[in-house]
Design a protein around this motif. Structure first.
Motif, PDB file in Angstrom:
ATOM      1  N   TYR A  58       0.749  -1.333  -0.053  1.00  0.00           N
ATOM      2  CA  TYR A  58       0.001   0.160   0.016  1.00  0.00           C
ATOM      3  C   TYR A  58       0.778   1.206   0.015  1.00  0.00           C
ATOM      4  CZ  TYR A  58      -3.255   3.522   1.431  1.00  0.00           C
ATOM      5  OH  TYR A  58      -4.308   4.706   1.595  1.00  0.00           O
ATOM      6  N   VAL A 106      -2.219  -6.637   2.547  1.00  0.00           N
ATOM      7  CA  VAL A 106      -1.891  -5.616   2.231  1.00  0.00           C
ATOM      8  C   VAL A 106      -0.713  -4.662   2.943  1.00  0.00           C
ATOM      9  CG1 VAL A 106      -2.695  -3.173   1.626  1.00  0.00           C
ATOM     10  CG2 VAL A 106      -4.295  -5.122   1.258  1.00  0.00           C
ATOM     11  N   ASN A 139      -8.616   0.108  -1.426  1.00  0.00           N
ATOM     12  CA  ASN A 139      -7.148   0.196  -1.276  1.00  0.00           C
ATOM     13  C   ASN A 139      -6.632  -0.527  -0.476  1.00  0.00           C
ATOM     14  OD1 ASN A 139      -7.144   2.035  -3.652  1.00  0.00           O
ATOM     15  ND2 ASN A 139      -7.096   3.869  -2.263  1.00  0.00           N
ATOM     16  N   THR A 140      -7.304  -0.300   0.809  1.00  0.00           N
ATOM     17  CA  THR A 140      -6.586  -1.265   1.883  1.00  0.00           C
ATOM     18  C   THR A 140      -7.525  -2.314   2.224  1.00  0.00           C
ATOM     19  OG1 THR A 140      -7.790   0.286   3.509  1.00  0.00           O
ATOM     20  CG2 THR A 140      -5.451   0.838   2.971  1.00  0.00           C
TER      21      THR A 140
END
Length: 143
Positions: free
Chosen positions: A37, A58, A109-110
């Motif tokens: 990330y 991640v 995204n995470t």
């Protein structure tokens, strides 16, 4: 309530309940651990599924007194999980665990993301310069 253990074998085969998910710790500035990330820190081997859905690690990153932990579950975009993070040194067999009481979905995204300064000493001692390049078996235990 059932207990599901997710582990990944280094050869890439998927196993629920036994096997290995191997992370090689890296360093990015003042942070230690693994991340995909906003940075590429450390290395990872393996794949895993939980309830038939792919799970992606991640980040598992320590810096400035905080441990950030995030994973994605394919197709899951809300809710929360209670998980335990278990780290085992491939070299020594030393084990460190940390409970994440409620890790909630943050973003696409995470995925499921949490951070804390309340880090057990055994876990904190893993994320140091002397352990960069060392391999750890990572278990995400869904409680």
């Amino acid at each position: 309530m059932s207990l599901n253990r997710i582990l990944m074998k280094a050869n890439g085969s998927v196993v629920e309940g036994e096997g290995k998910f191997i992370v090689t710790l890296g360093r990015g500035g003042y942070q230690y651990g693994f991340s995909r990330y906003n940075a590429t820190i450390g290395e990872i081997e393996g794949n895993v599924k939980h309830d038939g859905k792919a799970v992606t690690l991640v980040m598992m990153l320590y810096g400035s007194g905080y441990l950030d932990f995030a994973f994605k579950v394919d197709g899951v975009y809300s809710g929360s999980y209670n998980v335990t993070l278990k780290l085992t040194s491939v070299d020594t067999g030393a084990v460190a665990t940390m409970d994440w009481g409620k890790i909630t979905f943050n973003s696409s995204n995470t995925g499921f993301y949490g951070y804390t300064q309340s880090i057990p000493t055994a876990v904190k001692s893993i994320f140091t310069a002397s352990n960069v390049g060392k391999k750890y078996r990572v278990e995400i235990i869904f409680n």
